[in-house]
Design a protein around this motif. Structure first.
Motif, mmCIF file in Angstrom:
data_model
loop_
_atom_site.group_PDB
_atom_site.id
_atom_site.type_symbol
_atom_site.label_atom_id
_atom_site.label_comp_id
_atom_site.label_asym_id
_atom_site.label_seq_id
_atom_site.Cartn_x
_atom_site.Cartn_y
_atom_site.Cartn_z
ATOM 1 N N LYS A 1 17.369 -0.586 9.369
ATOM 2 C CA LYS A 1 16.136 -1.374 9.387
ATOM 3 C C LYS A 1 15.845 -1.887 10.795
ATOM 4 C CE LYS A 1 15.818 -1.852 4.735
ATOM 5 N NZ LYS A 1 14.955 -1.014 3.973
ATOM 6 N N THR B 1 11.023 12.025 8.204
ATOM 7 C CA THR B 1 11.892 10.864 8.020
ATOM 8 C C THR B 1 11.065 9.583 8.095
ATOM 9 O OG1 THR B 1 12.332 10.798 10.372
ATOM 10 C CG2 THR B 1 13.956 11.914 9.007
ATOM 11 N N GLY B 2 11.448 8.632 7.284
ATOM 12 C CA GLY B 2 10.789 7.332 7.332
ATOM 13 C C GLY B 2 9.427 7.312 6.670
ATOM 14 N N SER B 3 9.081 8.365 5.894
ATOM 15 C CA SER B 3 7.737 8.393 5.326
ATOM 16 C C SER B 3 7.676 7.785 3.919
ATOM 17 C CB SER B 3 7.207 9.832 5.317
ATOM 18 O OG SER B 3 8.122 10.650 4.644
ATOM 19 N N GLY B 4 8.784 7.253 3.454
ATOM 20 C CA GLY B 4 8.761 6.547 2.169
ATOM 21 C C GLY B 4 9.061 7.439 0.977
ATOM 22 N N LYS B 5 9.907 8.444 1.185
ATOM 23 C CA LYS B 5 10.195 9.386 0.084
ATOM 24 C C LYS B 5 10.981 8.714 -1.048
ATOM 25 C CE LYS B 5 12.071 12.581 2.793
ATOM 26 N NZ LYS B 5 11.702 12.102 4.135
ATOM 27 N N THR B 6 11.825 7.727 -0.690
ATOM 28 C CA THR B 6 12.668 7.134 -1.742
ATOM 29 C C THR B 6 11.811 6.474 -2.821
ATOM 30 O OG1 THR B 6 14.234 6.701 0.037
ATOM 31 C CG2 THR B 6 14.734 5.718 -2.094
ATOM 32 N N GLU C 1 17.393 14.040 -0.127
ATOM 33 C CA GLU C 1 17.860 14.684 1.119
ATOM 34 C C GLU C 1 18.343 16.097 0.788
ATOM 35 O OE1 GLU C 1 17.536 13.328 4.093
ATOM 36 O OE2 GLU C 1 17.068 11.282 3.481
ATOM 37 N N LYS D 1 0.838 -1.191 0.000
ATOM 38 C CA LYS D 1 0.000 0.000 0.000
ATOM 39 C C LYS D 1 0.874 1.243 0.000
ATOM 40 C CE LYS D 1 -3.256 1.716 3.038
ATOM 41 N NZ LYS D 1 -3.557 1.794 4.411
ATOM 42 N N GLN E 1 3.671 8.954 -1.122
ATOM 43 C CA GLN E 1 3.720 8.207 -2.389
ATOM 44 C C GLN E 1 2.414 8.385 -3.161
ATOM 45 O OE1 GLN E 1 4.651 4.317 -0.848
ATOM 46 N NE2 GLN E 1 6.790 4.873 -0.437
ATOM 47 N N ASP F 1 18.794 4.402 6.084
ATOM 48 C CA ASP F 1 17.617 3.628 6.471
ATOM 49 C C ASP F 1 18.042 2.413 7.299
ATOM 50 O OD1 ASP F 1 14.973 2.882 6.609
ATOM 51 O OD2 ASP F 1 15.044 1.763 4.717
ATOM 52 N N ARG G 1 10.806 3.825 11.906
ATOM 53 C CA ARG G 1 10.712 3.990 10.460
ATOM 54 C C ARG G 1 9.681 3.033 9.881
ATOM 55 N NH1 ARG G 1 14.375 7.174 8.585
ATOM 56 N NH2 ARG G 1 14.698 6.348 6.508
ATOM 57 N N ALA G 2 9.217 3.363 8.695
ATOM 58 C CA ALA G 2 8.178 2.588 8.022
ATOM 59 C C ALA G 2 7.030 2.375 9.018
ATOM 60 C CB ALA G 2 8.737 1.297 7.492
ATOM 61 N N TYR G 3 6.487 1.161 9.088
ATOM 62 C CA TYR G 3 5.347 0.962 9.973
ATOM 63 C C TYR G 3 5.783 0.538 11.367
ATOM 64 C CZ TYR G 3 2.146 1.515 6.093
ATOM 65 O OH TYR G 3 1.426 2.031 5.053
HETATM 66 N N1 LIG Z 1 4.507 1.914 0.969
HETATM 67 C C1 LIG Z 1 5.300 1.433 1.915
HETATM 68 N N2 LIG Z 1 4.864 0.530 2.803
HETATM 69 C C2 LIG Z 1 5.688 0.029 3.762
HETATM 70 N N3 LIG Z 1 6.995 0.373 3.909
HETATM 71 C C3 LIG Z 1 7.475 1.267 3.043
HETATM 72 C C4 LIG Z 1 6.681 1.855 2.006
HETATM 73 N N4 LIG Z 1 7.444 2.707 1.296
HETATM 74 C C5 LIG Z 1 8.671 2.685 1.859
HETATM 75 N N5 LIG Z 1 8.696 1.816 2.903
HETATM 76 C C6 LIG Z 1 9.841 1.510 3.786
HETATM 77 O O1 LIG Z 1 9.924 2.583 4.725
HETATM 78 C C7 LIG Z 1 11.274 2.798 5.112
HETATM 79 C C8 LIG Z 1 11.587 4.275 5.057
HETATM 80 O O2 LIG Z 1 11.514 4.709 3.733
HETATM 81 P P1 LIG Z 1 12.508 5.836 3.156
HETATM 82 O O3 LIG Z 1 13.924 5.511 3.486
HETATM 83 O O4 LIG Z 1 12.149 6.062 1.744
HETATM 84 O O5 LIG Z 1 12.057 7.055 4.053
HETATM 85 P P2 LIG Z 1 12.439 8.559 3.871
HETATM 86 O O6 LIG Z 1 11.170 9.320 3.904
HETATM 87 O O7 LIG Z 1 13.317 8.745 2.663
HETATM 88 O O8 LIG Z 1 13.281 8.829 5.214
HETATM 89 P P3 LIG Z 1 14.586 9.766 5.410
HETATM 90 O O9 LIG Z 1 14.129 11.185 5.272
HETATM 91 O O10 LIG Z 1 15.077 9.444 6.772
HETATM 92 O O11 LIG Z 1 15.551 9.359 4.340
HETATM 93 C C9 LIG Z 1 12.124 1.946 4.172
HETATM 94 O O12 LIG Z 1 12.580 0.808 4.861
HETATM 95 C C10 LIG Z 1 11.182 1.540 3.062
HETATM 96 O O13 LIG Z 1 11.497 0.267 2.528
#
Ligand SMILES: Nc1ncnc2c1ncn2[C@@H]1O[C@H](COP(=O)(O)OP(=O)(O)OP(=O)(O)O)[C@@H](O)[C@H]1O
Length: 629
Positions: free
Chosen positions: A405, A96-101, A211, A72, A77, A403, A431-433
């Motif tokens: 884990k 941070t950790g919101s899935g930006k990558t 970043e 999801k 995203q 990241d 991070r993540a969920y």
């Molecule tokens: N849709 C999703 N559902 C569950 N997990 C996800 C989802 N998208 C990304 N993730 C996971 O969430 C974690 C954090 O994602 P990501 O590194 O992209 O965060 P970020 O927003 O870039 O954080 P930061 O600003 O610290 O770099 C990663 O382990 C990634 O695999």
């Protein structure tokens, strides 16, 4: 009489009516508000239900995500993917950790899948620029794994400043579809002619600054300026950032044309920008000398959840801790800017893969090292700077962006030197969920900084989310029970022992690094070859220190251990738990992946997400609004 009675009863009715009228009006207003709320909730739910398919994502990418247990999209995203697929410039600011990558990587890959680049391309089609090599490596690994899972043929390279010109030329031959690097490295390639400026102008169609809030503080302004001169106007530009700052604004002006701004409600406000709301924050007040016995109690009595990321401010302190832990049978690895790059990447990979539970990281902003520059004669300062520059890798960054884990606990053995440093460290958990916790050991000397941190993260404004509470599970008795052993061992970890182990580790890692380089060319996924948590102490740990005898555990500590174990059992592997429908104890609104909400919107129904379209910054005329979550 009857008439009078009737009249009086009529009057009564009228009065009653008059009295009731406002109530009726209020009820109507309430009903209308309730209906509006209901509609908004429905819309919100609908928005949350949006799947990757709904966003128009390629089925190959969706399948790859499912293999990664991602089913999801996160709120950022949900909004960013369709816009990027449409070819819009986007500035995305989310915590941070919101899935930006994946928010930029998925649409970027999809575009490359469908628009097969021209055969005449002499330079990469996409640049992904990040401030540190570790971040570049992380992005590179993410791209490669998605491509592998999708079984698509795309060439991706990561370039680093340490590569020779001939290696750079070889890597760029082809040319690759995606180039992942730091701005400095790309600038060098351009100025040395390894990358042809004309070729970049002809081929580059998408550039990502990841970043972005860090790029200028890492000193890349000139590199970026040099690069933007060659970025063609038609090139799509994406800027991803965890915070909003003057630097982000500057970058935006430098490289983007009329971007869509996906932003947070209280941008610029440190607390809401980057502290994940699903991290519980704690502190323990103790003297600097007592920190060792406190951290020992936390780890040895299992009062914190593993995996644990421990932060120190100086490299020596991290080795001191490692040697100290070893005597109690606690294995840990250290991570710092002094270690060779391959080793650092490998340490991160091993930690992420769960090969060890305790990682002692030295924060990259080194006040101790910096202090050396500020004292002494000019010549000494110059020498110290040169020495430090040679030793510490300028592109290393462990606090931001990496990241890590499944880190359940961040332990500040030493307090960071700024509130920003604190929130960046805390951002490595939750991070993540996942949920997480942080415990800061605060000595009286660090109290002022701690007070600053508390006021800046807004403890007083928002007791619920940003409250740093005293750590409740560690009793005085438990600490006192370990004091004698801890102090005895601490005495044996002398300065000489620390110096020797630091040098030994460096020697080991330099050897490792060479082996790693050769080995990983053939076996990129082999993690077990070299262990980074090996014992450095010359002295074998005394067997009696390995286990904590029952008599040292008071009833409260025993209870606390049970609670921690229960919580761990309840959490299990968080991702698995989530897949099975485990909701966790945190409210949804405390989950950074679910709470991407944006600047106050006129339609707060969908979480207040504001999507600002081209030109909105200046004129506010063409405000487009779209909301998620
Ligand atoms: N849709 C999703 N559902 C569950 N997990 C996800 C989802 N998208 C990304 N993730 C996971 O969430 C974690 C954090 O994602 P990501 O590194 O992209 O965060 P970020 O927003 O870039 O954080 P930061 O600003 O610290 O770099 C990663 O382990 C990634 O695999």
């Amino acid at each position: 009489m009857a008439k009078k009675k009737q009249k009086s009863s009529q009057n009564k009715d009228k009065n009653q009516e008059l009295k009731e009228q406002p109530v009726v009006v209020e009820d109507e207003a309430e009903a209308a508000a309730a209906a509006k709320q209901e509609k908004e909730d429905e819309e919100k739910e609908e928005e949350e239900e949006r799947s990757f398919e709904d966003l128009g994502l390629d089925p190959r990418l969706i399948r790859a995500l499912i293999k990664k247990n991602i089913d999801k999209p996160t709120p950022i995203q949900r909004v960013a993917i369709p816009l990027i697929l449409e070819g819009k410039d986007v500035v995305a600011r989310a915590k941070t950790g919101s899935g930006k990558t994946f928010a930029y990587l998925l649409p970027l890959l999809q575009k490359l899948f469908s628009d097969s680049p021209s055969k005449h391309n002499q330079a990469p089609t996409a640049f992904i620029l990040a401030p540190t090599r570790e971040l570049c490596q992380q992005v590179y690994a993410e791209v490669m794994s998605l491509i592998e899972l999708c079984r698509v043929q795309l060439k991706v390279v990561q370039l680093t400043s340490s590569m020779s010109n001939s290696d750079l030329r070889t890597a760029l031959a082809g040319p690759p579809d995606i180039l992942v690097s730091t701005p400095a490295c790309v600038h060098t390639c351009l100025s040395d002619g390894v990358l042809q400026q004309k070729a970049v102008q002809d081929s580059l169609s998408i550039i990502v600054l990841d970043e972005a809030d860090l790029l200028l503080s890492y000193g890349y302004e000139d590199d970026l300026k040099a690069l933007t001169a060659h970025v063609p106007r038609r090139c799509q530009c994406l800027l991803m950032s965890a915070t909003s700052s003057a630097d982000v604004e500057k970058l935006k002006r430098l490289i983007l044309h009329n971007p869509y701004i996906l932003t947070l409600p209280e941008v610029g406000d440190l607390k809401d920008d980057i502290i994940p709301k699903n991290v519980q924050q704690f502190y323990i007040s103790c003297t600097a000398r007592d920190k060792l016995v406190h951290i020992l109690a936390l780890l040895k009595l299992e009062l914190v959840q593993k995996k644990v990321l421990i932060f120190t401010n100086a490299i020596d302190t991290s080795y001191r801790l490692k040697l100290f832990f070893e005597q109690f049978g606690i294995k840990s690895a250290v991570l710092n800017a002094e270690l060779p790059q391959n080793s650092r990447l490998h340490i991160l990979e091993e930690f992420n893969a769960g090969l060890f539970d305790y990682l002692i990281a030295t924060d990259d902003s080194q006040p101790q090292e910096k202090k050396k520059f500020d004292s002494g004669s000019n010549a000494e300062q110059k020498k110290a700077r040169k020495h430090a520059k040679q030793k510490l890798d300028a592109e290393f960054g462990v606090v931001r962006g990496i990241d890590f884990k499944n880190v359940h606990t961040v332990l500040n053995f030493e307090m960071p030197q700024s509130a920003a440093g604190y929130v960046h460290r805390i951002g490595r958990t939750g991070r993540a969920y996942n949920t997480g916790a942080s415990v800061s050991l605060v000595s009286p000397e660090e109290n002022d900084m701690f007070e600053d941190i508390k006021s800046i993260i807004g403890e007083s404004d928002n007791m619920d989310s940003n409250f740093i509470a005293p750590f409740p599970l560690l009793t005085k008795n438990a600490v006192e029970g370990l004091r004698y052993r801890a102090e005895d061992v601490a005495r044996s970890v002398t300065k000489v022992a620390v110096r020797e182990s630091r040098a030994q580790d460096l020697r080991n890692e330099i050897l490792n690094s060479e082996k790693l380089k050769a080995h990983f060319q053939d076996n990129p996924r082999d993690l077990d070859l070299l262990k980074h948590d090996k014992v450095l102490s010359k002295k074998d740990p005394a067997p009696h220190l390995r286990d904590v005898p029952e008599y040292l555990l008071d009833p409260t500590t025993q209870e606390a251990r049970k609670i921690v174990k229960l919580v761990r059992a309840a959490m299990g592997n968080n991702n698995t738990a989530r897949r099975k429908g485990f909701k966790g104890k945190f409210r949804k609104s405390r989950d950074p992946l679910k709470t991407f909400s944006a600047e106050a919107s006129r339609r707060p129904s969908k979480g207040g997400m504001r999507r600002r379209g081209p030109g909105c910054d200046a004129s506010h005329k063409r405000k487009r609004k779209e909301t998620v979550d």
